[in-house]
Design a protein around this motif. Structure first.
Motif, PDB file in Angstrom:
ATOM      1  N   VAL A 224      -4.640  -8.678   9.190  1.00 43.99           N
ATOM      2  CA  VAL A 224      -5.276  -9.775   8.464  1.00 43.99           C
ATOM      3  C   VAL A 224      -5.021 -11.070   9.234  1.00 43.99           C
ATOM      4  CG1 VAL A 224      -5.348 -11.035   6.276  1.00 43.99           C
ATOM      5  CG2 VAL A 224      -4.957  -8.565   6.259  1.00 43.99           C
ATOM      6  N   VAL A 225      -6.078 -11.736   9.622  1.00 47.62           N
ATOM      7  CA  VAL A 225      -6.004 -12.936  10.477  1.00 47.62           C
ATOM      8  C   VAL A 225      -5.010 -12.711  11.613  1.00 47.62           C
ATOM      9  CG1 VAL A 225      -6.139 -15.459  10.448  1.00 47.62           C
ATOM     10  CG2 VAL A 225      -6.263 -14.239   8.303  1.00 47.62           C
ATOM     11  N   GLY A 226      -5.170 -11.606  12.305  1.00 48.47           N
ATOM     12  CA  GLY A 226      -4.390 -11.355  13.509  1.00 48.47           C
ATOM     13  C   GLY A 226      -2.984 -10.831  13.283  1.00 48.47           C
ATOM     14  N   ALA A 227      -2.558 -10.667  12.042  1.00 44.64           N
ATOM     15  CA  ALA A 227      -1.180 -10.214  11.813  1.00 44.64           C
ATOM     16  C   ALA A 227      -1.171  -8.895  11.040  1.00 44.64           C
ATOM     17  CB  ALA A 227      -0.401 -11.281  11.037  1.00 44.64           C
ATOM     18  N   ASP A 228      -0.202  -8.038  11.396  1.00 42.43           N
ATOM     19  CA  ASP A 228      -0.093  -6.747  10.725  1.00 42.43           C
ATOM     20  C   ASP A 228       0.431  -6.945   9.291  1.00 42.43           C
ATOM     21  OD1 ASP A 228       0.205  -3.586  11.417  1.00 42.43           O
ATOM     22  OD2 ASP A 228       1.684  -4.261   9.937  1.00 42.43           O
ATOM     23  N   LEU A 229      -0.280  -6.313   8.363  1.00 44.48           N
ATOM     24  CA  LEU A 229       0.047  -6.504   6.953  1.00 44.48           C
ATOM     25  C   LEU A 229       1.480  -6.091   6.614  1.00 44.48           C
ATOM     26  CD1 LEU A 229      -1.540  -7.242   4.301  1.00 44.48           C
ATOM     27  CD2 LEU A 229      -1.855  -4.797   3.981  1.00 44.48           C
ATOM     28  N   ARG A 230       1.928  -4.996   7.200  1.00 41.41           N
ATOM     29  CA  ARG A 230       3.246  -4.477   6.833  1.00 41.41           C
ATOM     30  C   ARG A 230       4.378  -5.201   7.557  1.00 41.41           C
ATOM     31  NH1 ARG A 230       3.325   0.551   4.196  1.00 41.41           N
ATOM     32  NH2 ARG A 230       1.347   1.673   4.241  1.00 41.41           N
ATOM     33  N   THR A 231       4.188  -5.402   8.876  1.00 37.57           N
ATOM     34  CA  THR A 231       5.313  -5.919   9.648  1.00 37.57           C
ATOM     35  C   THR A 231       5.354  -7.450   9.709  1.00 37.57           C
ATOM     36  OG1 THR A 231       4.010  -5.717  11.661  1.00 37.57           O
ATOM     37  CG2 THR A 231       5.447  -3.849  11.099  1.00 37.57           C
ATOM     38  N   ARG A 232       4.212  -8.105   9.440  1.00 28.09           N
ATOM     39  CA  ARG A 232       4.209  -9.571   9.519  1.00 28.09           C
ATOM     40  C   ARG A 232       3.626 -10.176   8.245  1.00 28.09           C
ATOM     41  NH1 ARG A 232       1.192 -11.312  14.507  1.00 28.09           N
ATOM     42  NH2 ARG A 232       2.137 -13.320  14.091  1.00 28.09           N
ATOM     43  N   SER A 233       4.152  -9.717   7.121  1.00 31.08           N
ATOM     44  CA  SER A 233       3.549 -10.125   5.847  1.00 31.08           C
ATOM     45  C   SER A 233       3.681 -11.637   5.600  1.00 31.08           C
ATOM     46  CB  SER A 233       4.143  -9.322   4.692  1.00 31.08           C
ATOM     47  OG  SER A 233       5.527  -9.498   4.660  1.00 31.08           O
ATOM     48  N   ARG A 234       4.777 -12.232   6.081  1.00 31.54           N
ATOM     49  CA  ARG A 234       4.926 -13.682   5.870  1.00 31.54           C
ATOM     50  C   ARG A 234       3.852 -14.458   6.619  1.00 31.54           C
ATOM     51  NH1 ARG A 234      10.326 -15.717   4.426  1.00 31.54           N
ATOM     52  NH2 ARG A 234       9.893 -17.504   5.728  1.00 31.54           N
ATOM     53  N   THR A 235       3.552 -14.004   7.824  1.00 32.91           N
ATOM     54  CA  THR A 235       2.508 -14.671   8.616  1.00 32.91           C
ATOM     55  C   THR A 235       1.165 -14.519   7.908  1.00 32.91           C
ATOM     56  OG1 THR A 235       3.732 -14.018  10.547  1.00 32.91           O
ATOM     57  CG2 THR A 235       1.510 -14.827  10.951  1.00 32.91           C
ATOM     58  N   VAL A 236       0.902 -13.282   7.438  1.00 35.37           N
ATOM     59  CA  VAL A 236      -0.363 -13.063   6.722  1.00 35.37           C
ATOM     60  C   VAL A 236      -0.451 -14.044   5.556  1.00 35.37           C
ATOM     61  CG1 VAL A 236      -1.656 -11.453   5.251  1.00 35.37           C
ATOM     62  CG2 VAL A 236      -0.589 -10.621   7.356  1.00 35.37           C
ATOM     63  N   ARG A 237       0.648 -14.128   4.780  1.00 35.77           N
ATOM     64  CA  ARG A 237       0.637 -14.974   3.588  1.00 35.77           C
ATOM     65  C   ARG A 237       0.361 -16.436   3.924  1.00 35.77           C
ATOM     66  NH1 ARG A 237       5.745 -13.529   1.092  1.00 35.77           N
ATOM     67  NH2 ARG A 237       5.099 -11.449   1.696  1.00 35.77           N
ATOM     68  N   SER A 238       0.902 -16.883   5.052  1.00 33.11           N
ATOM     69  CA  SER A 238       0.721 -18.296   5.404  1.00 33.11           C
ATOM     70  C   SER A 238      -0.709 -18.590   5.856  1.00 33.11           C
ATOM     71  CB  SER A 238       1.710 -18.682   6.505  1.00 33.11           C
ATOM     72  OG  SER A 238       1.327 -18.041   7.715  1.00 33.11           O
ATOM     73  N   ARG A 239      -1.452 -17.535   6.209  1.00 34.50           N
ATOM     74  CA  ARG A 239      -2.787 -17.756   6.763  1.00 34.50           C
ATOM     75  C   ARG A 239      -3.914 -17.537   5.761  1.00 34.50           C
ATOM     76  NH1 ARG A 239      -1.893 -14.815  12.657  1.00 34.50           N
ATOM     77  NH2 ARG A 239      -0.405 -16.368  13.409  1.00 34.50           N
ATOM     78  N   ILE A 240      -3.557 -17.082   4.566  1.00 36.04           N
ATOM     79  CA  ILE A 240      -4.602 -16.781   3.584  1.00 36.04           C
ATOM     80  C   ILE A 240      -4.408 -17.606   2.319  1.00 36.04           C
ATOM     81  CG2 ILE A 240      -4.900 -14.394   4.384  1.00 36.04           C
ATOM     82  CD1 ILE A 240      -3.266 -13.593   1.839  1.00 36.04           C
ATOM     83  N   GLY A 241      -5.478 -17.712   1.539  1.00 31.39           N
ATOM     84  CA  GLY A 241      -5.378 -18.284   0.199  1.00 31.39           C
ATOM     85  C   GLY A 241      -5.826 -17.221  -0.786  1.00 31.39           C
ATOM     86  N   TYR A 242      -5.172 -17.150  -1.934  1.00 32.86           N
ATOM     87  CA  TYR A 242      -5.513 -16.125  -2.921  1.00 32.86           C
ATOM     88  C   TYR A 242      -5.703 -16.796  -4.273  1.00 32.86           C
ATOM     89  CZ  TYR A 242      -4.980 -11.964  -5.893  1.00 32.86           C
ATOM     90  OH  TYR A 242      -5.174 -10.970  -6.824  1.00 32.86           O
ATOM     91  N   VAL A 243      -6.878 -16.634  -4.832  1.00 33.71           N
ATOM     92  CA  VAL A 243      -7.155 -17.211  -6.146  1.00 33.71           C
ATOM     93  C   VAL A 243      -7.310 -16.060  -7.137  1.00 33.71           C
ATOM     94  CG1 VAL A 243      -8.702 -18.679  -7.495  1.00 33.71           C
ATOM     95  CG2 VAL A 243      -8.340 -19.158  -5.065  1.00 33.71           C
ATOM     96  N   PRO A 244      -6.269 -15.826  -7.959  1.00 33.30           N
ATOM     97  CA  PRO A 244      -6.321 -14.666  -8.853  1.00 33.30           C
ATOM     98  C   PRO A 244      -7.340 -14.842  -9.979  1.00 33.30           C
ATOM     99  CG  PRO A 244      -4.296 -15.904  -9.198  1.00 33.30           C
ATOM    100  CD  PRO A 244      -5.026 -16.590  -8.080  1.00 33.30           C
TER     101      PRO A 244
ATOM    102  N   PRO B   7       0.847  -1.206   0.000  1.00 31.03           N
ATOM    103  CA  PRO B   7       0.000   0.000   0.000  1.00 31.03           C
ATOM    104  C   PRO B   7       0.879   1.252   0.000  1.00 31.03           C
ATOM    105  CG  PRO B   7      -0.500  -1.447   1.875  1.00 31.03           C
ATOM    106  CD  PRO B   7       0.757  -1.960   1.252  1.00 31.03           C
ATOM    107  N   THR B   8       0.353   2.347  -0.563  1.00 34.51           N
ATOM    108  CA  THR B   8       1.081   3.616  -0.448  1.00 34.51           C
ATOM    109  C   THR B   8       0.706   4.320   0.849  1.00 34.51           C
ATOM    110  OG1 THR B   8      -0.498   4.340  -2.147  1.00 34.51           O
ATOM    111  CG2 THR B   8       1.765   4.255  -2.790  1.00 34.51           C
ATOM    112  N   ALA B   9      -0.414   3.945   1.435  1.00 32.14           N
ATOM    113  CA  ALA B   9      -0.795   4.500   2.747  1.00 32.14           C
ATOM    114  C   ALA B   9      -1.772   3.544   3.422  1.00 32.14           C
ATOM    115  CB  ALA B   9      -1.458   5.867   2.559  1.00 32.14           C
ATOM    116  N   GLY B  10      -1.875   3.723   4.727  1.00 30.79           N
ATOM    117  CA  GLY B  10      -2.881   2.966   5.467  1.00 30.79           C
ATOM    118  C   GLY B  10      -2.317   1.731   6.142  1.00 30.79           C
ATOM    119  N   GLU B  11      -3.196   1.060   6.857  1.00 33.25           N
ATOM    120  CA  GLU B  11      -2.766  -0.126   7.586  1.00 33.25           C
ATOM    121  C   GLU B  11      -3.859  -1.184   7.575  1.00 33.25           C
ATOM    122  OE1 GLU B  11      -3.791   1.218  12.078  1.00 33.25           O
ATOM    123  OE2 GLU B  11      -2.115   2.247  11.073  1.00 33.25           O
ATOM    124  N   ALA B  12      -3.441  -2.419   7.854  1.00 33.13           N
ATOM    125  CA  ALA B  12      -4.423  -3.498   7.905  1.00 33.13           C
ATOM    126  C   ALA B  12      -3.910  -4.620   8.791  1.00 33.13           C
ATOM    127  CB  ALA B  12      -4.692  -4.027   6.506  1.00 33.13           C
TER     128      ALA B  12
END
Ligand SMILES: Nc1ncnc2c1ncn2[C@@H]1O[C@H](COP(=O)(O)OP(=O)(O)OP(=O)(O)O)[C@@H](O)[C@H]1O
Length: 326
Positions: A64-84, A57-62
């Protein structure tokens, strides 16, 4: 499950900055199916890509499943599935190999990967196809395999980018059943769609996006209730449409009025005039009489409860379907 505040993304292009997402706030609760609904270019995919860590993101925060998007992106990635949008299956690989490879990339053991792949094949009803190459699947089968790939590491949150685009109505309905079943089994789902009927049928809550912003949020019923009253739609020769709206405003108490061009189904040269009134049935006779006095005879007239398309029209002044064509 998801908490988003002020999330924004600007792309720098040769012709200037594109504000794809302009600083949005939303929450997703555990076990919901949330729909991001909007026309092409509204910012839906950019939003999904940000909350899945694929795009900074260029601004803002989130969170996702209990983990901060910016500082714990690996944790976020391990907890989600993405179907493009187009899926991520490799044409030349076997379905089973794709699933197992994906699970192994998320660190599952061979045995776990194999077990999850088998369970998903059954749950999403592509068992029997595991030894086929991905290129040999039908559109609906392939979409189910795509979703299987997103789920094979057992995330509790899955993002589906336009899961049913390009599918025939039967495959679409079938996929809706699968998506509902996933939710019933405890998976939280965020999906994007251009299809109003999909958002209406499937989503517990809808975020309506336009020009990078969330312009409305609510359950399908809540959104429809925002436009109280009935919608009268008239097909009028385009040259007379503005006059028809003026006449309608004189004889009726209008809540809203909108005009769209009738490009579809051989309606070139015609406009569709949508009028929101308290009691549609009672308004029809005086309206037709007043139009008749000025020599205007509508080609067609319908009275209905507002649809999500009407909600979108009222909120943005544009039809979602017009957006689809842009
Ligand atoms: N990499 C990029 N570089 C420049 N502009 C981009 C980029 N990605 C997206 N955009 C622009 O950002 C805006 C939002 O795009 P986005 O793909 O998020 O929309 P969308 O709602 O998902 O549309 P669609 O329904 O067509 O998938 C559009 O104007 C798009 O052209």
């Amino acid at each position: 499950m998801i908490r988003v505040r002020g999330l924004a993304r600007t792309f720098k292009t040769k012709t200037g900055d594109v504000q794809a997402v302009t600083g949005i706030d939303f929450d997703v609760r555990y076990g919901e199916i949330i729909g991001l609904l909007g026309p092409n270019g509204a910012g839906k995919t950019t939003t999904l890509r940000m909350i899945s860590t694929l795009l900074a993101p260029t601004a803002g925060e989130a969170t996702v499943v209990g983990a901060d998007l910016r500082t714990r992106s690996r944790t976020v990635r391990s907890r989600i599935g993405y179907v493009p949008q187009g899926g991520s299956t490799n044409e030349h690989e076997l379905v089973e190999d794709e699933l197992i490879l994906q699970a192994r990339l998320f660190g599952l053991s061979k045995a776990e990967a194999r077990r999850n792949a088998g369970e998903l094949a059954k749950a999403l009803e592509f068992d029997g196809l595991e030894r086929r190459k991905c290129s040999q699947l039908s559109g609906g089968q392939r979409r189910r395999v795509d979703i299987g790939l997103g789920l094979v590491h057992r995330p509790t949150l899955i993002y589906l980018d336009e899961p049913t685009t390009g599918l025939d109505p039967q495959s679409r309905a079938n996929l809706w059943d699968h998506i509902r079943r996933l939710r019933d089994e405890g998976t939280t789902i965020v999906l994007t769609t251009h299809y109003l009927e999909e958002a209406d049928a499937l989503c517990d809550r809808i975020l309506v996006m336009d020009h990078g912003a969330i312009v409305a949020e609510g359950t399908p019923d809540e959104l429809k209730r925002r436009i109280s009253g009935d919608v009268i739609s008239l097909e009028i020769d385009s040259g007379s449409a503005d006059l028809a709206m003026e006449i309608a405003a004189d004889v009726l108490e209008l809540r809203s009025r909108l005009r769209t061009e009738g490009h579809e189904n051989g309606h070139a040269g015609k406009s569709l005039v949508h009028l929101t009134v308290e009691h549609g049935d009672a308004a029809v006779v005086p309206l037709l009489a007043a139009l008749g006095d000025k020599g205007i005879t509508p080609g067609a007239l319908t009275v209905k409860r507002p649809s999500l398309d009407d909600v979108f029209l009222t909120l943005t002044g544009r039809s979602l379907r017009e957006g689809d064509r842009s």
